[in-house]
Design a protein around this motif. Structure first.
Motif, PDB file in Angstrom:
ATOM      1  N   ALA A  95       0.834  -1.108   0.014  1.00 32.81           N
ATOM      2  CA  ALA A  95      -0.092   0.096   0.085  1.00 32.81           C
ATOM      3  C   ALA A  95       0.973   1.219   0.015  1.00 32.81           C
ATOM      4  CB  ALA A  95      -1.046  -0.131   1.223  1.00 32.81           C
ATOM      5  N   ALA A  96       2.055   1.122   0.956  1.00 30.65           N
ATOM      6  CA  ALA A  96       2.890   2.497   0.756  1.00 30.65           C
ATOM      7  C   ALA A  96       3.378   2.434  -0.670  1.00 30.65           C
ATOM      8  CB  ALA A  96       3.857   2.199   1.837  1.00 30.65           C
ATOM      9  N   TRP A  97       4.095   1.247  -1.073  1.00 32.27           N
ATOM     10  CA  TRP A  97       4.697   1.550  -2.390  1.00 32.27           C
ATOM     11  C   TRP A  97       3.599   1.974  -3.439  1.00 32.27           C
ATOM     12  CZ3 TRP A  97       9.665   0.403  -3.419  1.00 32.27           C
ATOM     13  CH2 TRP A  97      10.083   0.381  -4.584  1.00 32.27           C
ATOM     14  N   ASP A  98       2.642   1.546  -3.463  1.00 31.97           N
ATOM     15  CA  ASP A  98       1.566   2.268  -4.623  1.00 31.97           C
ATOM     16  C   ASP A  98       1.295   3.561  -4.124  1.00 31.97           C
ATOM     17  OD1 ASP A  98       1.505  -0.466  -5.527  1.00 31.97           O
ATOM     18  OD2 ASP A  98      -0.210  -1.158  -4.637  1.00 31.97           O
ATOM     19  N   ALA A  99       1.094   3.934  -2.910  1.00 35.18           N
ATOM     20  CA  ALA A  99       0.603   5.384  -2.687  1.00 35.18           C
ATOM     21  C   ALA A  99       1.740   6.286  -3.214  1.00 35.18           C
ATOM     22  CB  ALA A  99       0.428   5.388  -1.238  1.00 35.18           C
ATOM     23  N   ALA A 100       2.916   5.769  -2.908  1.00 36.09           N
ATOM     24  CA  ALA A 100       4.081   6.732  -3.627  1.00 36.09           C
ATOM     25  C   ALA A 100       4.211   6.489  -5.172  1.00 36.09           C
ATOM     26  CB  ALA A 100       5.429   6.291  -2.792  1.00 36.09           C
ATOM     27  N   GLY A 101       3.497   5.885  -5.665  1.00 39.32           N
ATOM     28  CA  GLY A 101       3.388   5.710  -7.149  1.00 39.32           C
ATOM     29  C   GLY A 101       4.771   5.217  -7.633  1.00 39.32           C
ATOM     30  N   LEU A 102       5.373   4.314  -6.902  1.00 36.63           N
ATOM     31  CA  LEU A 102       6.737   3.689  -7.401  1.00 36.63           C
ATOM     32  C   LEU A 102       6.556   2.462  -8.184  1.00 36.63           C
ATOM     33  CD1 LEU A 102       8.602   3.979  -4.036  1.00 36.63           C
ATOM     34  CD2 LEU A 102       8.307   5.478  -5.723  1.00 36.63           C
ATOM     35  N   PRO A 103       7.798   2.258  -9.257  1.00 35.96           N
ATOM     36  CA  PRO A 103       7.512   1.352 -10.228  1.00 35.96           C
ATOM     37  C   PRO A 103       7.784  -0.146  -9.715  1.00 35.96           C
ATOM     38  CG  PRO A 103       9.608   2.339 -10.233  1.00 35.96           C
ATOM     39  CD  PRO A 103       8.907   3.088  -9.177  1.00 35.96           C
ATOM     40  N   GLU A 104       7.520  -1.053 -10.551  1.00 35.76           N
ATOM     41  CA  GLU A 104       7.710  -2.447 -10.325  1.00 35.76           C
ATOM     42  C   GLU A 104       8.841  -2.899 -10.596  1.00 35.76           C
ATOM     43  OE1 GLU A 104       5.547  -4.326  -8.090  1.00 35.76           O
ATOM     44  OE2 GLU A 104       4.800  -2.314  -7.846  1.00 35.76           O
ATOM     45  N   HIS A 105       9.476  -2.199 -11.289  1.00 31.60           N
ATOM     46  CA  HIS A 105      10.708  -2.589 -12.089  1.00 31.60           C
ATOM     47  C   HIS A 105      11.748  -1.380 -12.219  1.00 31.60           C
ATOM     48  CE1 HIS A 105       8.903  -6.351 -12.875  1.00 31.60           C
ATOM     49  NE2 HIS A 105       7.942  -5.920 -13.400  1.00 31.60           N
ATOM     50  N   GLY A 106      13.100  -1.799 -12.400  1.00 34.73           N
ATOM     51  CA  GLY A 106      14.147  -0.626 -12.411  1.00 34.73           C
ATOM     52  C   GLY A 106      14.642  -0.385 -11.248  1.00 34.73           C
ATOM     53  N   THR A 107      14.698   1.035 -11.008  1.00 36.07           N
ATOM     54  CA  THR A 107      15.431   1.787  -9.895  1.00 36.07           C
ATOM     55  C   THR A 107      14.523   2.764  -9.168  1.00 36.07           C
ATOM     56  OG1 THR A 107      16.560   3.419 -11.374  1.00 36.07           O
ATOM     57  CG2 THR A 107      17.662   1.112 -10.746  1.00 36.07           C
ATOM     58  N   VAL A 108      14.710   3.228  -7.884  1.00 32.98           N
ATOM     59  CA  VAL A 108      14.037   4.353  -7.422  1.00 32.98           C
ATOM     60  C   VAL A 108      15.019   5.273  -6.830  1.00 32.98           C
ATOM     61  CG1 VAL A 108      11.837   3.106  -7.235  1.00 32.98           C
ATOM     62  CG2 VAL A 108      13.638   3.161  -5.241  1.00 32.98           C
TER      63      VAL A 108
ATOM     64  N   ASP B 107      11.910   7.359   0.326  1.00 36.58           N
ATOM     65  CA  ASP B 107      11.511   8.093   1.504  1.00 36.58           C
ATOM     66  C   ASP B 107      10.097   8.577   1.465  1.00 36.58           C
ATOM     67  OD1 ASP B 107      13.926   8.211   2.831  1.00 36.58           O
ATOM     68  OD2 ASP B 107      14.613  10.053   2.018  1.00 36.58           O
ATOM     69  N   ARG B 108       9.484   8.910   0.211  1.00 38.16           N
ATOM     70  CA  ARG B 108       7.991   9.065  -0.031  1.00 38.16           C
ATOM     71  C   ARG B 108       7.241   7.906   0.325  1.00 38.16           C
ATOM     72  NH1 ARG B 108       8.265  11.086  -5.312  1.00 38.16           N
ATOM     73  NH2 ARG B 108       7.050   9.237  -6.067  1.00 38.16           N
ATOM     74  N   ALA B 109       7.675   6.752   0.068  1.00 35.98           N
ATOM     75  CA  ALA B 109       7.007   5.257   0.391  1.00 35.98           C
ATOM     76  C   ALA B 109       6.945   5.244   1.895  1.00 35.98           C
ATOM     77  CB  ALA B 109       7.652   4.124  -0.371  1.00 35.98           C
ATOM     78  N   ARG B 110       8.290   5.460   2.610  1.00 33.49           N
ATOM     79  CA  ARG B 110       8.266   5.285   3.806  1.00 33.49           C
ATOM     80  C   ARG B 110       7.322   6.248   4.686  1.00 33.49           C
ATOM     81  NH1 ARG B 110      14.500   4.091   5.304  1.00 33.49           N
ATOM     82  NH2 ARG B 110      14.733   6.201   4.157  1.00 33.49           N
ATOM     83  N   ALA B 111       7.455   7.627   4.234  1.00 28.02           N
ATOM     84  CA  ALA B 111       6.678   8.640   4.911  1.00 28.02           C
ATOM     85  C   ALA B 111       5.314   8.221   5.037  1.00 28.02           C
ATOM     86  CB  ALA B 111       6.842   9.746   4.114  1.00 28.02           C
ATOM     87  N   THR B 112       4.558   7.510   4.384  1.00 23.09           N
ATOM     88  CA  THR B 112       3.147   7.040   4.176  1.00 23.09           C
ATOM     89  C   THR B 112       3.021   5.944   5.330  1.00 23.09           C
ATOM     90  OG1 THR B 112       3.387   5.081   2.839  1.00 23.09           O
ATOM     91  CG2 THR B 112       2.812   7.379   1.586  1.00 23.09           C
ATOM     92  N   LEU B 113       3.963   5.505   5.911  1.00 21.19           N
ATOM     93  CA  LEU B 113       4.019   4.272   7.025  1.00 21.19           C
ATOM     94  C   LEU B 113       4.067   5.144   8.396  1.00 21.19           C
ATOM     95  CD1 LEU B 113       6.333   1.713   5.177  1.00 21.19           C
ATOM     96  CD2 LEU B 113       3.911   1.397   5.717  1.00 21.19           C
ATOM     97  N   ARG B 114       4.463   6.270   8.292  1.00 25.53           N
ATOM     98  CA  ARG B 114       4.711   6.772   9.646  1.00 25.53           C
ATOM     99  C   ARG B 114       3.268   7.348  10.374  1.00 25.53           C
ATOM    100  NH1 ARG B 114       9.147   9.817   6.979  1.00 25.53           N
ATOM    101  NH2 ARG B 114      10.920   8.080   7.165  1.00 25.53           N
TER     102      ARG B 114
END
Length: 186
Positions: A160-173, A179-186
């Motif tokens: 859910a955090a990964w998707d909320a941050a709009g991060l890709p399923e392949h490649g690099t970030v 940090d955007r994905a981790r911030a949704t978990l706080r």
């Protein structure tokens, strides 16, 4: 006898004041002994670096371990999480390494690691040196494992955090995207 230490000590002491040769000589002698001790410590440090294992890792966090008062570096390699320790926080070397590590959180580092024997049967992974290799990017699999750890190993929360941050399923970030994905978990 290494006369270069005496020469360096004499240069550090500065010119000998007329009539104060005895005090100046004692000062040079003390400085030469200090330089010898520094040279001995440098030789030990260089030997430790030459025999250290070297690997690249993403430095996630630095904490102080309560039981030992050592810095505890939380790293992420391609093989997963790894923890490595500094010398005790109360020592000059420990304090300096903790400060250096804190300044490198969120960056890729080249880690020089050695094992220190504690007691009869325990070995502790210790950091001898950290070299900044830059911000760079993280492979998606490494970034996902970091988010999973931040989510307390809950795969649903991590996704859910990964998707909320709009991060890709392949490649690099980038670190910022992570940090955007981790911030949704706080």
């Amino acid at each position: 006898m290494d006369y270069s230490l005496v020469t360096a000590a004499a240069q550090a002491a500065g010119p000998c004041p007329p009539g104060d040769e005895a005090a100046w000589g004692r000062r040079v002698q003390g400085l030469a002994v200090d330089l010898h001790m520094v040279a001995h410590q440098v030789a030990q440090d260089v030997a430790r670096l030459e025999h250290a294992a070297k690997f690249t890792a993403f430095l996630e966090k630095v904490e102080i371990e309560e039981s030992s008062r050592r810095g505890l570096l939380k790293l992420r390699t391609g093989d997963g999480p790894e923890e490595i320790r500094t010398e005790q926080q109360e020592t000059d070397r420990g304090r300096a390494m903790i400060e250096r590590a804190r300044s490198l959180v969120g960056r890729w580092v080249l880690v020089y690691r050695y094992n220190e024997t504690v007691g009869r049967q325990k070995s502790v992974r210790m950091v001898a040196h950290l070299l900044d290799v830059g911000e760079g990017v993280l492979h998606v699999n490494i970034a996902k494992s970091i988010v999973l750890d931040a989510a307390g190993q809950s795969a649903d929360r991590a996704k859910a955090a990964w998707d909320a941050a709009g991060l890709p399923e392949h490649g690099t970030v980038t670190v910022e995207e992570l940090d955007r994905a981790r911030a949704t978990l706080r």
